[in-house]
Design an enzyme around this catalytic site. Structure first.
Site, PDB file in Angstrom:
ATOM      1  N   HIS A 308      37.498 -21.542 100.400  1.00  0.00           N
ATOM      2  CA  HIS A 308      37.134 -20.043 101.066  1.00  0.00           C
ATOM      3  C   HIS A 308      38.392 -19.163 100.409  1.00  0.00           C
ATOM      4  O   HIS A 308      39.587 -19.477 100.517  1.00  0.00           O
ATOM      5  CB  HIS A 308      36.914 -19.817 102.309  1.00  0.00           C
ATOM      6  N   ASP A 365      28.902 -23.572 104.164  1.00  0.00           N
ATOM      7  CA  ASP A 365      27.681 -23.969 103.307  1.00  0.00           C
ATOM      8  C   ASP A 365      27.656 -25.609 103.229  1.00  0.00           C
ATOM      9  O   ASP A 365      26.697 -26.225 102.843  1.00  0.00           O
ATOM     10  CB  ASP A 365      27.686 -23.236 102.097  1.00  0.00           C
TER      11      ASP A 365
HETATM   12  N1  CMC Z   1      36.854 -27.595  94.368  1.00  0.00           N
HETATM   13  C1  CMC Z   1      37.944 -27.677  93.555  1.00  0.00           C
HETATM   14  N2  CMC Z   1      38.895 -26.905  93.512  1.00  0.00           N
HETATM   15  C2  CMC Z   1      38.888 -25.732  93.912  1.00  0.00           C
HETATM   16  C3  CMC Z   1      37.671 -25.455  94.797  1.00  0.00           C
HETATM   17  C4  CMC Z   1      36.745 -26.426  95.076  1.00  0.00           C
HETATM   18  N3  CMC Z   1      35.594 -26.228  95.823  1.00  0.00           N
HETATM   19  N4  CMC Z   1      37.955 -24.214  95.295  1.00  0.00           N
HETATM   20  C5  CMC Z   1      38.998 -23.897  94.916  1.00  0.00           C
HETATM   21  N5  CMC Z   1      39.753 -24.531  94.170  1.00  0.00           N
HETATM   22  C6  CMC Z   1      41.204 -24.825  93.571  1.00  0.00           C
HETATM   23  C7  CMC Z   1      41.130 -23.846  92.493  1.00  0.00           C
HETATM   24  O1  CMC Z   1      40.840 -24.456  91.299  1.00  0.00           O
HETATM   25  C8  CMC Z   1      42.551 -23.393  92.467  1.00  0.00           C
HETATM   26  O2  CMC Z   1      43.346 -24.310  91.892  1.00  0.00           O
HETATM   27  P1  CMC Z   1      44.642 -24.134  91.022  1.00  0.00           P
HETATM   28  O3  CMC Z   1      45.568 -23.105  92.083  1.00  0.00           O
HETATM   29  O4  CMC Z   1      45.209 -25.453  90.403  1.00  0.00           O
HETATM   30  O5  CMC Z   1      44.160 -22.987  89.800  1.00  0.00           O
HETATM   31  C9  CMC Z   1      42.828 -23.124  93.659  1.00  0.00           C
HETATM   32  O6  CMC Z   1      41.803 -24.304  94.675  1.00  0.00           O
HETATM   33  C10 CMC Z   1      42.603 -21.751  94.322  1.00  0.00           C
HETATM   34  O7  CMC Z   1      41.194 -21.503  94.156  1.00  0.00           O
HETATM   35  P2  CMC Z   1      40.812 -19.946  93.915  1.00  0.00           P
HETATM   36  O8  CMC Z   1      39.750 -20.071  92.893  1.00  0.00           O
HETATM   37  O9  CMC Z   1      41.871 -18.961  93.597  1.00  0.00           O
HETATM   38  O10 CMC Z   1      40.132 -19.477  95.436  1.00  0.00           O
HETATM   39  P3  CMC Z   1      39.240 -18.337  95.454  1.00  0.00           P
HETATM   40  O11 CMC Z   1      39.517 -17.872  96.858  1.00  0.00           O
HETATM   41  O12 CMC Z   1      39.273 -17.462  94.201  1.00  0.00           O
HETATM   42  O13 CMC Z   1      37.761 -18.974  95.614  1.00  0.00           O
HETATM   43  C11 CMC Z   1      35.687 -19.839  96.380  1.00  0.00           C
HETATM   44  C12 CMC Z   1      37.048 -19.313  96.763  1.00  0.00           C
HETATM   45  C13 CMC Z   1      34.822 -20.046  97.591  1.00  0.00           C
HETATM   46  C14 CMC Z   1      34.889 -18.960  95.301  1.00  0.00           C
HETATM   47  C15 CMC Z   1      36.145 -21.259  95.779  1.00  0.00           C
HETATM   48  O14 CMC Z   1      36.728 -22.037  96.808  1.00  0.00           O
HETATM   49  C16 CMC Z   1      34.887 -21.938  95.432  1.00  0.00           C
HETATM   50  O15 CMC Z   1      34.459 -21.862  94.243  1.00  0.00           O
HETATM   51  N6  CMC Z   1      34.056 -22.815  96.311  1.00  0.00           N
HETATM   52  C17 CMC Z   1      32.948 -23.643  95.982  1.00  0.00           C
HETATM   53  C18 CMC Z   1      31.816 -22.765  96.137  1.00  0.00           C
HETATM   54  C19 CMC Z   1      31.477 -22.431  97.661  1.00  0.00           C
HETATM   55  O16 CMC Z   1      31.448 -23.075  98.339  1.00  0.00           O
HETATM   56  N7  CMC Z   1      31.346 -21.047  97.912  1.00  0.00           N
HETATM   57  C20 CMC Z   1      30.738 -20.732  99.383  1.00  0.00           C
HETATM   58  C21 CMC Z   1      31.888 -19.762  99.852  1.00  0.00           C
HETATM   59  S1  CMC Z   1      31.672 -19.757 101.935  1.00  0.00           S
HETATM   60  C22 CMC Z   1      30.166 -18.618 101.851  1.00  0.00           C
HETATM   61  C23 CMC Z   1      30.479 -17.363 101.759  1.00  0.00           C
HETATM   62  O17 CMC Z   1      31.339 -16.772 101.982  1.00  0.00           O
HETATM   63  O18 CMC Z   1      29.606 -16.911 100.793  1.00  0.00           O
END
Ligand code: CMC
Length: 427
Positions: A308, A365
């Protein structure tokens, strides 16, 4: 070009170069950079808004490091246990819980506004039967703006409140119809003798020619899901609603924009994506392969329902949903192998260095899809239920924004395209 730097110093004494630091009621303070460009000709660069407070808001507080979520100061766990969705919607919109008298009036208003204009039903018929319910909702909610435009003055607080109530009241029938249309079933109407969540269930699953006895355990669990999804401060869809609203756009059109933003798999679409992922994993034995793929930077696969932008700890909503999932499955006598896979996946991921170092925990989720499926919701309706719930938050932010006076939102950009050049002369 030489790289330049700006030194930021936080001090107690203002000088002519100082930018004020604003204190919130809770959470980190914010540097007020509104005069940055006028004073220094500099813009702030923050793609993804990781360090940007886009507005002041008194509605919801999230402390992602400690896994805290408050609606108007009340912890989400307590609201999920002791409140109901309509009361929570009132709280988000008005700032305080309703008195019994206020609640009665609010229920009455919802009851008076929960039908759809019959002409709206023609909009549903314009979609293909296999249209995704979110596509239908974007279209139908946007279309409602044509029914409530000239008759509404958004500068008038009473008109604004009525628009907000109408949106909350009409959303169950819109969500239900976006599903029943795909099945070819005639649509049931809301029943004002039933509570909000029971109405969602009877309109989704009932037939007009028969009674639909609502299971109170399922209705309560759905109500809890709605409470947990009702608001989450300045997420992508809420910010979309606020941005659209800043131009003075019609509220139904603004909420339609919010629904579009919510649809994506990185936001509200994740609950559907989680279930698809669990089905794809298929068995506990395949979990290590899925974990390895999620960690592989050359693979776009992510563990859906994990991670998240704000929570770097347990999402408090995920614990409530997990408990509710166990309760409902046991009440309905369902043994879902996907729950087993989800629990084992969570256990393994939480011990894995990759997820531990990046503070990736299950989010709201991760279990909600399993719970909604057990209740009978088809997978493509999961995000529609999220949209129904989030309408309470969207309209609250829309109402809050109407009282601000900063004018239209207009982000700037760091231009990296071509410098001015001459059009080549044509031969
Ligand atoms: N699986 C694998 N790796 C992950 C994941 C995941 N679900 N989420 C983040 N990472 C890794 C990402 O690759 C990055 O790694 P590195 O530092 O080596 O490059 C690190 O963790 C930080 O990730 P980020 O992309 O900077 O995190 P973010 O804050 O931009 O993204 C997120 C948050 C929710 C989009 C992401 O965690 C994700 O895609 N999760 C899966 C989708 C999901 O469950 N979404 C629902 C969110 S909760 C409901 C809502 O509020 O709408």
């Amino acid at each position: 070009m030489t790289q330049k730097y700006v030194k930021a110093v936080i001090s107690d004494t203002p000088d002519e170069a100082a930018l004020p630091v604003l204190e919130g009621a809770l959470g980190p303070s914010a540097v007020d950079i509104q005069t940055l460009y006028a004073r220094y000709g500099l813009l702030a660069y923050d793609p993804g808004f990781r360090s940007t407070a886009s507005c002041k808001s008194a509605i919801t507080f999230v402390d992602g490091d400690n896994g805290v979520l408050l609606y108007r100061g009340y912890p989400i766990e307590e609201l999920a246990e002791h409140s109901d969705f309509v009361e929570v919607a009132y709280l988000l919109m008005n700032g305080e819980l309703p008195t019994p008298e206020q609640r009665k009036t609010f229920d009455l208003l919802i009851g008076q506004s929960n039908l759809l204009h019959e002409q709206i039903m023609n909009f549903f018929r314009g979609f293909r039967r296999d249209a995704h319910p979110m596509a239908v909702m974007v279209g139908v909610v946007g279309a409602l703006s044509a029914f409530y435009h000239d008759v509404m003055d958004i500068r008038n607080p009473e008109d604004r409140m009525l628009a907000a109530v109408r949106l909350i009241a009409k959303m169950p029938m819109i969500a239900a119809a976006s599903y029943t249309y795909s099945t070819g079933r005639p649509q049931r109407y809301p029943n004002n003798r039933l509570d909000y969540s029971s109405n969602v269930l009877q309109m989704m699953f009932g037939q007009p020619n028969d009674d639909y006895p609502v299971d109170p355990v399922v209705a309560r669990a759905l109500d809890r899901i709605l409470i947990l999804h009702a608001d989450h401060e300045q997420n992508a869809s809420t910010s979309t609603v606020r941005l659209a609203a800043s131009s003075g756009a019609n509220p139904f059109a603004c909420i339609s924009a919010g629904i579009a933003s919510l649809w994506g798999p990185a936001h509200g679409g994740a609950n559907e994506a989680v279930l698809k992922m669990l089905m794809e994993i298929g068995s506990v034995d395949n979990i290590p392969k899925a974990i390895a793929r999620a960690k592989d930077k050359n693979d776009s696969f992510r563990l859906m329902g994990f991670g998240h932008r704000i929570y770097k700890n347990f999402d408090p909503r995920s614990r409530v949903i997990q408990k509710s999932t166990h309760e409902v499955l046991s009440h309905l006598g369902i043994h879902d192998p996907l729950l087993e896979i989800a629990m084992r996946l969570e256990e393994i991921a939480l011990k894995d260095d990759y997820f531990v170092e990046r503070k990736l925990y299950p989010n709201v989720d991760f279990y909600s899809g399993i719970l909604l499926r057990a209740m009978g919701f088809p997978m493509n309706m999961f995000t529609a239920i999220f949209a129904l719930a989030r309408t309470a938050g969207w309209v609250s932010h829309w109402l809050e924004l109407q009282q601000e006076s900063h004018g239209i939102d207009r982000p700037r950009q760091l231009y990296v395209g071509k410098a001015k050049r001459k059009l080549p002369t044509k031969k």
